[in-house]
Motif scaffolding. Structure first.
Motif, short mmCIF file in Angstrom:
data_model
loop_
_atom_site.label_atom_id
_atom_site.label_comp_id
_atom_site.label_asym_id
_atom_site.label_seq_id
_atom_site.Cartn_x
_atom_site.Cartn_y
_atom_site.Cartn_z
N PRO A 188 18.36 77.94 33.22
CA PRO A 188 18.81 78.99 34.14
C PRO A 188 18.79 78.54 35.60
N THR A 189 17.74 77.80 35.96
CA THR A 189 17.66 77.26 37.33
C THR A 189 18.75 76.23 37.56
N ALA A 190 18.96 75.35 36.59
CA ALA A 190 19.98 74.32 36.72
C ALA A 190 21.38 74.92 36.82
N THR A 191 21.62 75.99 36.08
CA THR A 191 22.93 76.64 36.12
C THR A 191 23.20 77.23 37.50
N LYS A 192 22.20 77.89 38.07
CA LYS A 192 22.36 78.43 39.43
C LYS A 192 22.56 77.30 40.44
N LEU A 193 21.83 76.21 40.23
CA LEU A 193 21.94 75.07 41.13
C LEU A 193 23.34 74.47 41.07
N ARG A 194 23.89 74.36 39.87
CA ARG A 194 25.24 73.83 39.72
C ARG A 194 26.25 74.70 40.47
N GLN A 195 26.07 76.00 40.40
CA GLN A 195 26.97 76.92 41.09
C GLN A 195 26.87 76.75 42.61
N ILE A 196 25.66 76.49 43.09
CA ILE A 196 25.48 76.28 44.53
C ILE A 196 26.18 75.00 44.97
N VAL A 197 26.00 73.93 44.21
CA VAL A 197 26.63 72.65 44.55
C VAL A 197 28.15 72.79 44.48
N GLU A 198 28.63 73.44 43.44
CA GLU A 198 30.08 73.64 43.30
C GLU A 198 30.63 74.45 44.47
N GLY A 199 29.93 75.52 44.83
CA GLY A 199 30.38 76.35 45.94
C GLY A 199 30.39 75.60 47.26
N THR A 200 29.37 74.78 47.48
CA THR A 200 29.30 73.99 48.72
C THR A 200 30.46 73.00 48.81
N TYR A 209 36.60 69.02 54.81
CA TYR A 209 35.53 68.03 54.85
C TYR A 209 35.64 67.01 53.72
N ARG A 210 36.36 67.37 52.66
CA ARG A 210 36.54 66.47 51.54
C ARG A 210 37.86 66.77 50.85
N THR A 211 38.30 65.84 50.03
CA THR A 211 39.52 66.02 49.24
C THR A 211 39.21 65.63 47.80
N GLY A 212 40.09 66.01 46.90
CA GLY A 212 39.92 65.64 45.50
C GLY A 212 39.26 66.72 44.68
N GLU A 213 39.04 66.40 43.40
CA GLU A 213 38.44 67.34 42.46
C GLU A 213 36.97 67.60 42.80
N ASN A 214 36.51 68.76 42.37
CA ASN A 214 35.11 69.12 42.59
C ASN A 214 34.27 68.58 41.42
N PRO A 215 33.38 67.62 41.67
CA PRO A 215 32.59 67.03 40.58
C PRO A 215 31.56 67.98 39.98
N ALA A 216 31.32 69.13 40.62
CA ALA A 216 30.37 70.10 40.09
C ALA A 216 31.06 71.19 39.28
N ARG A 217 32.38 71.07 39.11
CA ARG A 217 33.12 72.06 38.32
C ARG A 217 32.67 71.98 36.86
N TRP A 218 32.54 73.14 36.21
CA TRP A 218 32.05 73.18 34.84
C TRP A 218 33.16 72.94 33.83
N GLN A 219 34.20 73.77 33.86
CA GLN A 219 35.25 73.72 32.85
C GLN A 219 35.99 72.39 32.88
N GLY A 220 36.00 71.72 31.74
CA GLY A 220 36.72 70.45 31.64
C GLY A 220 36.10 69.32 32.43
N ASN A 221 34.89 69.50 32.88
CA ASN A 221 34.24 68.46 33.68
C ASN A 221 32.79 68.30 33.23
#
Length: 284
Positions: A188-200, A209-221
């Motif tokens: 549960p903590t890791a899932t929330k953390l992933r969402q924070i990283v993805e959102g950032t 500030y950056r380009t390209g795919e989001n490496p913290a995206r869940w679906q298909g990644n």
């Protein structure tokens, strides 16, 4: 053909003064066509270059008549005497060459500034981007307590590893380095953390500030390399207290007079009634 201005010597340029009035004046100093010294009423002096470039176009004069002219550019070359006459003439000569080639120095300067700005934007670290992201998210929380918990989660698990990295350089390996150690043990903590990283990182992409795919995206990644949260996280209820141990446990709680004890006393009558009802129903 317009008359060429007489080339002034450094001494003559130094002696130039404002003739009076409230507006700046421009004095041609010669040596290169279009180079002028601008003198303000305060006595401050600066170099100005004026030239034309591009195709001839039909333009309307103030009196309504038509004439043909090219685009005009007026560019500052720096203050005098910080920029000496020889240096100013060299700068003006360089600009005139560009104008003759059809290059707009002003547009070229703006393009260079834009590139520098974009490069500076891409120098954002994860910590800097997260701080900005957290500020925009501040109003979405139900209270200051939850906002602090959200920030604390990132500061404990993400910032130590990702904080000093440029958001442009963060890749899948960096994200996995943060998530894997707690993905199965504290999902549960890791899932929330992933969402924070993805959102950032999404926030960083939107702001350039950056380009390209989001490496913290869940679906298909991350879903391909990490176990599903619903399967990894198995919630277990606390074991029930044996009926024979309830009196002794209640005495301990009553002795400490905790908030839990007060709440237990409120629900005890209802619980007992429910139990008696269930027992009575079963005995019939």
């Amino acid at each position: 053909m317009p008359r060429r201005a007489r080339e002034l010597t450094p001494t003559q340029i130094k002696r130039l003064r404002h003739p009076g009035g409230e507006r700046p004046v421009k004095v041609s100093v010669g040596g290169i066509s279009g180079l002028m010294l601008q003198i303000r009423p305060s006595g401050a002096k600066s170099w100005v270059f004026r030239g034309r470039f591009g195709e001839w176009q039909s333009v309307r004069k103030p009196d309504g008549s038509q004439t043909r002219a090219r685009k005009k550019r007026e560019l500052g070359l720096g203050p005098y005497p910080d920029v000496l006459p020889g240096e100013a003439r060299e700068k003006a000569r360089h600009l005139r060459t560009k104008l003759e080639q059809g290059i707009d120095p002003l547009a070229e300067k703006k393009e260079a500034q834009t590139k520098l700005l974009m490069a500076a934007r891409k120098r954002r670290t994860f910590k800097q981007a997260f701080d900005e992201y957290a500020e925009t998210k501040a109003t979405e929380f139900n209270g200051e307590k939850y906002r602090k918990q959200w920030v604390s989660l990132a500061e404990r698990h993400a910032i130590p590893s990702l904080g000093d990295l440029l958001v442009q350089d963060i890749d899948l390996a960096n994200v996995l380095f943060v998530l894997k150690p707690i993905w199965e043990t504290k999902n549960p903590t890791a899932t929330k953390l992933r969402q924070i990283v993805e959102g950032t990182l999404d926030f960083s992409t939107v702001h350039g500030y950056r380009t390209g795919e989001n490496p913290a995206r869940w679906q298909g990644n991350l879903s391909v390399v990490l176990g599903s949260p619903t399967k990894v996280s198995k919630e277990q209820n606390y074991p029930a207290v044996q009926v024979s141990l309830v009196p002794s446990r209640a005495r301990v709680l009553r002795h400490h007079r905790t908030t839990f004890w007060s709440r237990l006393m409120l629900v005890r009558p209802t619980t007992c009634c429910s139990i008696r009802g269930a027992v009575s129903g079963a005995s019939r």
